[in-house]
Write an enzyme that holds these catalytic residues in place. Structure first.
Site, PDB file in Angstrom:
ATOM      1  N   ASP A 198       0.819  -1.211   0.000  1.00  0.00           N
ATOM      2  CA  ASP A 198       0.000   0.000   0.000  1.00  0.00           C
ATOM      3  C   ASP A 198       0.856   1.266   0.000  1.00  0.00           C
ATOM      4  O   ASP A 198       1.480   1.589   1.008  1.00  0.00           O
ATOM      5  CB  ASP A 198      -0.890  -0.061   1.253  1.00  0.00           C
ATOM      6  CG  ASP A 198      -1.709   1.190   1.474  1.00  0.00           C
ATOM      7  OD1 ASP A 198      -1.937   1.943   0.510  1.00  0.00           O
ATOM      8  OD2 ASP A 198      -2.150   1.408   2.623  1.00  0.00           O
TER       9      ASP A 198
ATOM     10  N   ASP B  46      -1.914   6.031  -4.983  1.00  0.00           N
ATOM     11  CA  ASP B  46      -2.167   5.107  -3.882  1.00  0.00           C
ATOM     12  C   ASP B  46      -2.634   3.729  -4.348  1.00  0.00           C
ATOM     13  O   ASP B  46      -3.783   3.555  -4.718  1.00  0.00           O
ATOM     14  CB  ASP B  46      -3.204   5.748  -2.949  1.00  0.00           C
ATOM     15  CG  ASP B  46      -3.506   4.899  -1.729  1.00  0.00           C
ATOM     16  OD1 ASP B  46      -2.873   3.848  -1.550  1.00  0.00           O
ATOM     17  OD2 ASP B  46      -4.405   5.290  -0.952  1.00  0.00           O
TER      18      ASP B  46
END
Length: 345
Positions: free
Chosen positions: A33, A230
């Site tokens: 992530d 992201d």
């Protein structure tokens, strides 16, 4: 050389790969992530009421010869769910979990501090196909100032170049689901050349966005705004009022919590959405920015744009999530603090 880590793709919404923690390695699937900086996995010490814990792999420190106790408590908050437990400890992290089996030389990051999650409230993590999260953003946003995995990896000189790159496959049935390349760029997953955009604030992977154009009729992020790239967010996220306008322009119907749906038959005729970064135009067709979601024999089309308020000091921000990264191969460069983009092959 660079280490390829194969990712699995679950419904274009979750991308995850396998790592090992401990000696010998205990295997976990994690989301790599770029929107957070901590590593956590479920703990063998999790509470009985924690359903998410029943169905995922659990770390057992007693079975690892390289475990070092720490025991500070911690809580992490994500856009979609929070998590509290205790900052377990230090141990060795292997990527991939068993490199001998995959035939690729893996890497082992030593003395990595990570969270052992003992409480995972809410439904967020029950539905998750992954066990935990491995954050790849900057140390500045690391909870408890823990040194992130990639920072330890750089300090331990485990890669030649301090970069990592993501390919995310947008065909949920195809193999591989994606690839994270640690320490390099995989030229088979993009075409043309990479264009680089400087990181404007070293916390998230934040870059400056010039505008977002919907067909020729509507411009959002007028005069420029900030965006973060992201991998841990499925959609593209913008401010609620801007995304509402975008929804109107493409005939999307508000669903819940900032999400929108679009009648599937309308998708082919919808306008392109063009994201401009550093003077370069990144086009997304309606096929790129919509997701087909099938449940119980019904297929609905979800808009890839979601409205959500990200308040100061961090925000306001747009989030370029998997919908964007799937179309554009992305290089995260810690050496020169920039993000490289090229059309995915």
């Amino acid at each position: 050389g660079p280490i390829p880590e194969v990712l699995k793709n679950y419904m274009d919404a979750q991308y995850y790969g396998e790592i090992g923690i401990g000696t010998p390695p205990q295997c976990f699937t994690v989301v790599f992530d770029t929107g957070s900086s901590n590593l956590w996995v479920p703990s063998i010490h999790c509470k009985l009421l924690d359903i998410a814990c029943w169905i995922h792999h659990k770390y057992n420190s007693g079975k690892s010869s390289t475990y070092v106790k720490n025991g500070t408590t911690f809580a992490i908050h994500y856009g979609s769910g929070s998590l509290s437990g205790y900052l377990s400890s230090q141990d060795t992290v292997s990527v991939p979990c068993n490199s001998a089996l995959s035939g690729v030389g893996g890497i082992k990051v030593e003395r990595q501090t990570f969270g052992e999650a003992t409480k995972q409230p809410g439904l967020t993590f029950i539905a998750a196909k992954f066990d935990g999260i491995l954050g790849m953003a900057y140390p500045r946003i690391s909870v408890n100032n823990v040194v992130p995995v990639f920072d330890n990896l750089m300090q331990q000189k485990l890669v030649d170049k301090d970069i990592f790159s993501f390919y995310l496959n947008r065909d949920p049935g195809a193999q591989p689901g994606g690839e994270l390349m640690l320490g390099g760029i995989d030229s088979k997953y993009y075409k043309g050349s990479l264009d680089y955009h400087n990181v404007t604030r070293k916390a998230y992977w934040q870059i400056h966005m010039n505008q977002v154009a919907v067909g020729s009729s509507l411009t959002l992020c007028k005069g420029g705004c900030e965006a973060i790239v992201d991998t841990g967010t499925s959609l593209i996220v913008g401010q609620p009022e801007e995304v509402r306008e975008l929804g109107k322009a493409i005939g999307a119907v508000p669903l819940i919590q900032g999400e929108y749906m679009i009648p599937c038959e309308k998708v082919p005729s919808l306008p392109d959405v063009t994201v401009t970064l550093g003077g370069k135009k990144y086009k997304l067709s309606s096929e790129n920015y919509t997701l087909k979601v099938s449940q119980a024999g019904q297929t609905i089309c979800l808009s890839g744009f979601m409205g959500m308020d990200i308040p100061p000091p961090g925000g306001p921000l747009w989030i370029l999530g998997d919908v964007f990264i799937g179309r554009y191969y992305t290089v995260f460069d810690r050496d020169l603090n920039r993000v490289g983009l090229a059309e995915a092959a």
